[in-house]
Design a protein around this motif. Structure first.
Motif, PDB file in Angstrom:
ATOM      1  N   VAL A   1       0.837  -1.203   0.000  1.00  0.00           N
ATOM      2  CA  VAL A   1       0.000   0.000   0.000  1.00  0.00           C
ATOM      3  C   VAL A   1       0.872   1.252   0.000  1.00  0.00           C
ATOM      4  CG1 VAL A   1      -1.638   1.352   1.384  1.00  0.00           C
ATOM      5  CG2 VAL A   1      -1.994  -1.105   1.066  1.00  0.00           C
TER       6      VAL A   1
ATOM      7  N   THR B   1      -3.459  -6.870  -3.533  1.00  0.00           N
ATOM      8  CA  THR B   1      -3.541  -5.464  -3.146  1.00  0.00           C
ATOM      9  C   THR B   1      -3.476  -4.562  -4.371  1.00  0.00           C
ATOM     10  OG1 THR B   1      -2.401  -6.051  -1.093  1.00  0.00           O
ATOM     11  CG2 THR B   1      -2.536  -3.710  -1.631  1.00  0.00           C
TER      12      THR B   1
ATOM     13  N   TRP C   1      -6.746  -4.700  -6.242  1.00  0.00           N
ATOM     14  CA  TRP C   1      -7.811  -4.063  -5.472  1.00  0.00           C
ATOM     15  C   TRP C   1      -7.819  -2.557  -5.712  1.00  0.00           C
ATOM     16  CZ3 TRP C   1     -11.767  -5.716  -2.326  1.00  0.00           C
ATOM     17  CH2 TRP C   1     -12.346  -4.766  -1.489  1.00  0.00           C
ATOM     18  N   HIS C   2      -6.634  -1.971  -5.831  1.00  0.00           N
ATOM     19  CA  HIS C   2      -6.523  -0.512  -5.932  1.00  0.00           C
ATOM     20  C   HIS C   2      -6.455   0.009  -7.362  1.00  0.00           C
ATOM     21  CE1 HIS C   2      -6.025   0.383  -1.652  1.00  0.00           C
ATOM     22  NE2 HIS C   2      -5.282  -0.697  -1.568  1.00  0.00           N
ATOM     23  N   PHE C   3      -5.971  -0.808  -8.315  1.00  0.00           N
ATOM     24  CA  PHE C   3      -5.721  -0.306  -9.665  1.00  0.00           C
ATOM     25  C   PHE C   3      -6.263  -1.249 -10.738  1.00  0.00           C
ATOM     26  CE2 PHE C   3      -2.168   1.686  -7.312  1.00  0.00           C
ATOM     27  CZ  PHE C   3      -2.383   3.024  -7.665  1.00  0.00           C
TER      28      PHE C   3
ATOM     29  N   ARG D   1      -6.544   4.376 -11.101  1.00  0.00           N
ATOM     30  CA  ARG D   1      -7.116   4.099  -9.790  1.00  0.00           C
ATOM     31  C   ARG D   1      -8.531   3.554  -9.951  1.00  0.00           C
ATOM     32  NH1 ARG D   1      -5.494   3.396  -4.580  1.00  0.00           N
ATOM     33  NH2 ARG D   1      -4.040   5.154  -4.795  1.00  0.00           N
ATOM     34  N   ARG D   2      -8.848   2.486  -9.252  1.00  0.00           N
ATOM     35  CA  ARG D   2     -10.189   1.924  -9.288  1.00  0.00           C
ATOM     36  C   ARG D   2     -11.130   2.772  -8.432  1.00  0.00           C
ATOM     37  NH1 ARG D   2     -10.783  -4.310  -8.300  1.00  0.00           N
ATOM     38  NH2 ARG D   2     -12.727  -3.853  -9.404  1.00  0.00           N
ATOM     39  N   THR D   3     -12.353   2.846  -8.857  1.00  0.00           N
ATOM     40  CA  THR D   3     -13.382   3.607  -8.137  1.00  0.00           C
ATOM     41  C   THR D   3     -14.470   2.651  -7.677  1.00  0.00           C
ATOM     42  OG1 THR D   3     -14.749   4.002 -10.100  1.00  0.00           O
ATOM     43  CG2 THR D   3     -12.915   5.549  -9.689  1.00  0.00           C
TER      44      THR D   3
ATOM     45  N   ALA E   1     -11.954  -4.360   2.370  1.00  0.00           N
ATOM     46  CA  ALA E   1     -10.621  -4.341   1.786  1.00  0.00           C
ATOM     47  C   ALA E   1      -9.935  -5.670   2.047  1.00  0.00           C
ATOM     48  CB  ALA E   1      -9.798  -3.198   2.385  1.00  0.00           C
TER      49      ALA E   1
END
Length: 446
Positions: free
Chosen positions: A122, A393, A396-398, A429-431, A441
């Motif tokens: 992260v 991770t 999850w974020h991108f 970035r994922r929304t 998360a």
């Protein structure tokens, strides 16, 4: 001497074979396989005359051979990691030291390190640029270095900051020197070997300070690997020496850092070129699964093994290895890429297809990115966990932008082989709109 039967091989001078092995190692073994079959004899610097094998039956026999017949290679990473490193040890001493190092990499302790991987991932992802291409290998190197430093030493401090600065050049230089001849006169202060020895002295000074600090603390309250090694005892009650601890830690820091980071960069490179696999992984991340991610990690390691050769030394004259009768002292090198490309083992082997590993575990004498037998990589479970958490991770974020570009070429970094462009990626970035149904998360599920 018993009758010798060696596989055929090129008749070129050693220097020429060595130059080709350095310049084009993967291409070289494929050319020799096509010309001579699944076993061939080479004559190269460091190893001299050696037999390269890729037959599953012969590999299994080599990995399961008796210790008195087949042993550790004399010329290996122990030359740069120190005489106490597992790479340098053989026989009973290797077994004793390996047994002391097993507990930190399994069970409850392994699960405890997952939080460290999540935090470091992260932290690194926060600096990723959006919408423009960049290489992921440097990021993966920083993640895995910080993870192994925290898992090994368990704390922050001036010494750890110094190790963060020291270890990358140490690993880069050591990777090349591990496959280079040692100068007859040892090399002067300004030579690569002289520079390497200075880096090693700096490392030993830092580790000695960290050991002294740990010994003043309550070791039972710490769960890092340094504390475990300081508490470890052989059957006769003796402790590890400080020199052995330093060599073991260096082995964990180097071998557990670059190879995992490079595999992660290869994973990014592969996923961008296989959008259907990428979409399935993202869906699995959002629903909390991990089975397809494990299959993907396994397939990345099959199609893009970071290290191509693992080897053993023949200790018994006239040892019968499959079809061949080998003289004492010969090296036997296993080509990981050749067995991973074997169509009789992996149908449509050139395709990147994680589904081949769904609902089945790979045969550890045919899928061998971690080597095999009693010398299989001690940190295999740790590396697998780390790759799981980093990929989970990241996805999850991108989102990763797919590409139609040709795959990146294999680039030698000495011991390891990395994607030639560093595993380049474009991320966004994922929304919440990208995954409206996910609730927690990944770290909350861990």
């Amino acid at each position: 001497m018993s009758t010798v039967r060696l596989p055929p091989g090129p008749a070129l001078p050693r220097a020429v074979q060595g130059a080709f092995a350095v310049a084009a190692p993967l291409r070289g073994v494929r050319i020799l396989r096509n010309r001579h079959g699944d076993a061939f004899t080479v004559n190269v610097p460091i190893f001299g005359r050696a037999v390269v094998i890729s037959s599953p039956a012969e590999i299994k026999q080599l990995f399961t051979a008796r210790a008195e017949d087949v042993g550790n290679l004399e010329r290996n990473l122990g030359r740069v990691l120190g005489p106490g490193s597992l790479f340098a040890l053989s026989g009973e001493e290797h077994r004793k030291q390996r047994r002391l190092l097993v507990p930190p990499f399994h069970g409850r302790r392994l699960a405890a390190y997952e939080r460290i991987v999540e935090e470091e991932t992260v932290r690194e992802l926060a600096d990723w640029p959006r919408g423009r291409a960049f290489p992921t290998l440097p990021s993966m190197m920083r993640i895995t270095l910080n993870v192994i430093l925290r898992a090994v030493f368990g704390a922050e401090g001036a010494q750890l900051h110094r190790l963060r600065a020291l270890l990358p050049p140490f690993v880069r230089l050591g990777s090349w020197l591990a496959v280079a001849p040692v100068p007859a006169l040892g090399g002067g202060r300004w030579t690569p070997w002289g520079r390497f020895r200075q880096l090693r002295r700096d490392y030993d000074t830092i580790v000695d300070q960290l050991i002294a600090k740990a010994e003043r603390e309550d070791l039972d309250a710490r769960d890092d690997i340094l504390a475990l090694l300081l508490q470890a005892r052989h059957d006769d009650g003796t402790q590890l020496s400080r020199a052995d601890i330093a060599d073991h830690l260096l082995t964990l820091l180097t071998a557990g850092h670059e190879t995992t980071a490079t595999t992660l960069a290869w994973a990014v490179e592969r996923l961008r070129r296989h959008p259907a696999v990428l979409d399935r992984l993202i869906e699995e991340v959002d629903t909390g699964g991990s089975e397809f991610r494990q299959a993907t990690i396994t397939e990345v390691q099959r199609t893009r093994p970071v290290i191509d050769l693992v080897g053993r030394q023949i200790l018994t004259d006239g040892y019968q290895l499959g079809r061949w009768r080998l003289p004492k002292g010969y090296s036997v090198l296993v080509s990981i890429s050749l067995i991973h490309e074997d169509e009789s083992l992996f149908s449509n082997a050139s395709a990147f297809d994680p589904s081949r590993f769904l609902d089945t575990k790979p045969d550890l004498y045919q899928w061998i990115p971690f080597g095999g037998g009693t010398r299989r990589c001690l940190g295999a479970a740790f590396a697998n966990m780390e790759m799981h958490v980093v990929l989970r991770t990241m996805l999850w974020h991108f989102t990763l932008a797919p590409t139609g570009e040709r795959g990146e070429r294999w680039h030698s970094r000495g011991v390891a082989g990395a994607p030639g462009n560093g595993g380049r990626v474009i991320v966004h970035r994922r929304t919440p709109a990208d995954a409206p149904h996910r609730a927690t998360a990944p770290g909350a599920r861990a």
